[in-house]
Design a protein around this motif. Structure first.
Motif, PDB file in Angstrom:
ATOM      1  N   ASN A  38      62.287   3.316  22.536  1.00 34.62           N
ATOM      2  CA  ASN A  38      62.323   2.090  21.752  1.00 34.62           C
ATOM      3  C   ASN A  38      61.922   2.439  20.332  1.00 34.62           C
ATOM      4  OD1 ASN A  38      62.996   0.447  23.899  1.00 34.62           O
ATOM      5  ND2 ASN A  38      60.861   0.227  24.524  1.00 34.62           N
ATOM      6  N   ILE A  39      62.720   1.999  19.364  1.00 35.38           N
ATOM      7  CA  ILE A  39      62.371   2.250  17.971  1.00 35.38           C
ATOM      8  C   ILE A  39      62.117   0.909  17.308  1.00 35.38           C
ATOM      9  CG2 ILE A  39      63.661   4.412  17.827  1.00 35.38           C
ATOM     10  CD1 ILE A  39      65.873   2.939  16.390  1.00 35.38           C
ATOM     11  N   GLY A  40      61.280   0.946  16.300  1.00 33.51           N
ATOM     12  CA  GLY A  40      60.913  -0.276  15.612  1.00 33.51           C
ATOM     13  C   GLY A  40      61.921  -0.628  14.529  1.00 33.51           C
ATOM     14  N   PHE A  41      61.634  -1.743  13.867  1.00 34.91           N
ATOM     15  CA  PHE A  41      62.522  -2.235  12.824  1.00 34.91           C
ATOM     16  C   PHE A  41      62.610  -1.249  11.660  1.00 34.91           C
ATOM     17  CE2 PHE A  41      63.231  -4.718   8.912  1.00 34.91           C
ATOM     18  CZ  PHE A  41      64.486  -5.214   9.209  1.00 34.91           C
ATOM     19  N   GLY A  42      61.492  -0.662  11.279  1.00 34.55           N
ATOM     20  CA  GLY A  42      61.473   0.277  10.160  1.00 34.55           C
ATOM     21  C   GLY A  42      62.299   1.512  10.441  1.00 34.55           C
ATOM     22  N   GLU A  43      62.169   2.036  11.655  1.00 34.46           N
ATOM     23  CA  GLU A  43      62.942   3.228  12.008  1.00 34.46           C
ATOM     24  C   GLU A  43      64.437   2.922  12.083  1.00 34.46           C
ATOM     25  OE1 GLU A  43      61.050   4.256  15.641  1.00 34.46           O
ATOM     26  OE2 GLU A  43      59.693   5.682  14.684  1.00 34.46           O
ATOM     27  N   SER A  44      64.778   1.761  12.604  1.00 35.93           N
ATOM     28  CA  SER A  44      66.193   1.403  12.675  1.00 35.93           C
ATOM     29  C   SER A  44      66.765   1.174  11.273  1.00 35.93           C
ATOM     30  CB  SER A  44      66.400   0.166  13.543  1.00 35.93           C
ATOM     31  OG  SER A  44      65.803  -0.960  12.951  1.00 35.93           O
ATOM     32  N   LEU A  45      65.962   0.586  10.391  1.00 36.19           N
ATOM     33  CA  LEU A  45      66.394   0.382   9.014  1.00 36.19           C
ATOM     34  C   LEU A  45      66.586   1.723   8.315  1.00 36.19           C
ATOM     35  CD1 LEU A  45      67.002  -1.863   6.988  1.00 36.19           C
ATOM     36  CD2 LEU A  45      64.634  -1.730   6.246  1.00 36.19           C
ATOM     37  N   ALA A  46      65.676   2.664   8.568  1.00 38.45           N
ATOM     38  CA  ALA A  46      65.796   3.991   7.964  1.00 38.45           C
ATOM     39  C   ALA A  46      67.028   4.709   8.489  1.00 38.45           C
ATOM     40  CB  ALA A  46      64.542   4.813   8.247  1.00 38.45           C
ATOM     41  N   SER A  47      67.303   4.601   9.774  1.00 38.07           N
ATOM     42  CA  SER A  47      68.491   5.237  10.356  1.00 38.07           C
ATOM     43  C   SER A  47      69.771   4.641   9.770  1.00 38.07           C
ATOM     44  CB  SER A  47      68.501   5.073  11.870  1.00 38.07           C
ATOM     45  OG  SER A  47      67.407   5.729  12.437  1.00 38.07           O
ATOM     46  N   SER A  48      69.792   3.331   9.614  1.00 38.45           N
ATOM     47  CA  SER A  48      70.956   2.685   9.016  1.00 38.45           C
ATOM     48  C   SER A  48      71.127   3.120   7.571  1.00 38.45           C
ATOM     49  CB  SER A  48      70.822   1.169   9.071  1.00 38.45           C
ATOM     50  OG  SER A  48      70.767   0.730  10.404  1.00 38.45           O
ATOM     51  N   GLY A  49      70.035   3.192   6.844  1.00 39.61           N
ATOM     52  CA  GLY A  49      70.092   3.625   5.452  1.00 39.61           C
ATOM     53  C   GLY A  49      70.618   5.040   5.317  1.00 39.61           C
ATOM     54  N   ILE A  50      70.175   5.930   6.207  1.00 37.09           N
ATOM     55  CA  ILE A  50      70.662   7.310   6.172  1.00 37.09           C
ATOM     56  C   ILE A  50      72.166   7.336   6.467  1.00 37.09           C
ATOM     57  CG2 ILE A  50      70.544   9.542   7.358  1.00 37.09           C
ATOM     58  CD1 ILE A  50      67.519   9.052   7.653  1.00 37.09           C
ATOM     59  N   GLY A  51      72.590   6.533   7.413  1.00 39.47           N
ATOM     60  CA  GLY A  51      74.018   6.474   7.729  1.00 39.47           C
ATOM     61  C   GLY A  51      74.830   5.989   6.546  1.00 39.47           C
ATOM     62  N   PHE A  52      74.387   4.907   5.903  1.00 36.00           N
ATOM     63  CA  PHE A  52      75.091   4.403   4.729  1.00 36.00           C
ATOM     64  C   PHE A  52      75.095   5.431   3.606  1.00 36.00           C
ATOM     65  CE2 PHE A  52      74.347   0.054   6.459  1.00 36.00           C
ATOM     66  CZ  PHE A  52      75.667  -0.364   6.434  1.00 36.00           C
ATOM     67  N   LEU A  53      73.995   6.137   3.420  1.00 35.18           N
ATOM     68  CA  LEU A  53      73.903   7.145   2.371  1.00 35.18           C
ATOM     69  C   LEU A  53      74.888   8.283   2.618  1.00 35.18           C
ATOM     70  CD1 LEU A  53      72.366   7.973  -0.188  1.00 35.18           C
ATOM     71  CD2 LEU A  53      70.788   9.230   1.284  1.00 35.18           C
ATOM     72  N   ILE A  54      74.992   8.728   3.863  1.00 34.01           N
ATOM     73  CA  ILE A  54      75.927   9.804   4.194  1.00 34.01           C
ATOM     74  C   ILE A  54      77.363   9.356   3.926  1.00 34.01           C
ATOM     75  CG2 ILE A  54      76.898  11.137   6.119  1.00 34.01           C
ATOM     76  CD1 ILE A  54      74.018  11.298   7.218  1.00 34.01           C
ATOM     77  N   VAL A  55      77.711   8.147   4.319  1.00 34.70           N
ATOM     78  CA  VAL A  55      79.063   7.635   4.082  1.00 34.70           C
ATOM     79  C   VAL A  55      79.323   7.509   2.591  1.00 34.70           C
ATOM     80  CG1 VAL A  55      80.558   5.618   4.358  1.00 34.70           C
ATOM     81  CG2 VAL A  55      79.264   6.476   6.302  1.00 34.70           C
ATOM     82  N   PHE A  56      78.355   6.999   1.830  1.00 27.59           N
ATOM     83  CA  PHE A  56      78.516   6.839   0.391  1.00 27.59           C
ATOM     84  C   PHE A  56      78.721   8.182  -0.289  1.00 27.59           C
ATOM     85  CE2 PHE A  56      76.704   6.423  -3.911  1.00 27.59           C
ATOM     86  CZ  PHE A  56      77.550   5.448  -4.407  1.00 27.59           C
TER      87      PHE A  56
END
Length: 109
Positions: free
Chosen positions: A8-26
């Motif tokens: 189980n991951i928290g909101f902060g970790e999920s937000l960080a994972s999403s941010g990393i994904g968006f950064l890689i795509v960008f």
């Protein structure tokens, strides 16, 4: 695979994972844009190098004899031509042929 299902991951970790994904795509999109721009400039340069032309001295304009307009020529099968044009225009406009009225018909060119 089961490892990811049990954690189980928290909101902060999920937000960080999403941010990393968006950064890689960008970053990937920026690299793709740079690659396309580079290829475009290379192709433009290669195509322009093959078409090197020397600048020619300007020449005096050529005077042409004025041609009198030709006398109107009778159009053969004028009625059939009007019907064909009317049908084409009616089809394009989506109306009935009876709604189109041909006022004049003259040859161009």
């Amino acid at each position: 695979m089961a490892f990811f299902l049990d954690t189980n991951i928290g909101f902060g970790e999920s937000l960080a994972s999403s941010g990393i994904g968006f950064l890689i795509v960008f970053i990937g999109l920026v690299c793709l844009i740079a690659l396309v721009a580079l290829m475009g400039s290379v192709c433009t340069k290669v195509l322009n190098d093959g078409k090197k032309t020397e600048k020619k001295a300007p020449t005096a304009p050529v005077k042409t004899a004025s041609v009198a307009p030709a006398a109107p020529v009778a159009i053969a099968n004028r009625d059939e031509l009007v019907v064909a044009f009317s049908a084409a225009v009616a089809e394009e406009l989506g109306t009935d042929v009876s709604a189109i009225r041909v006022v004049s018909l003259k040859e161009i060119g």
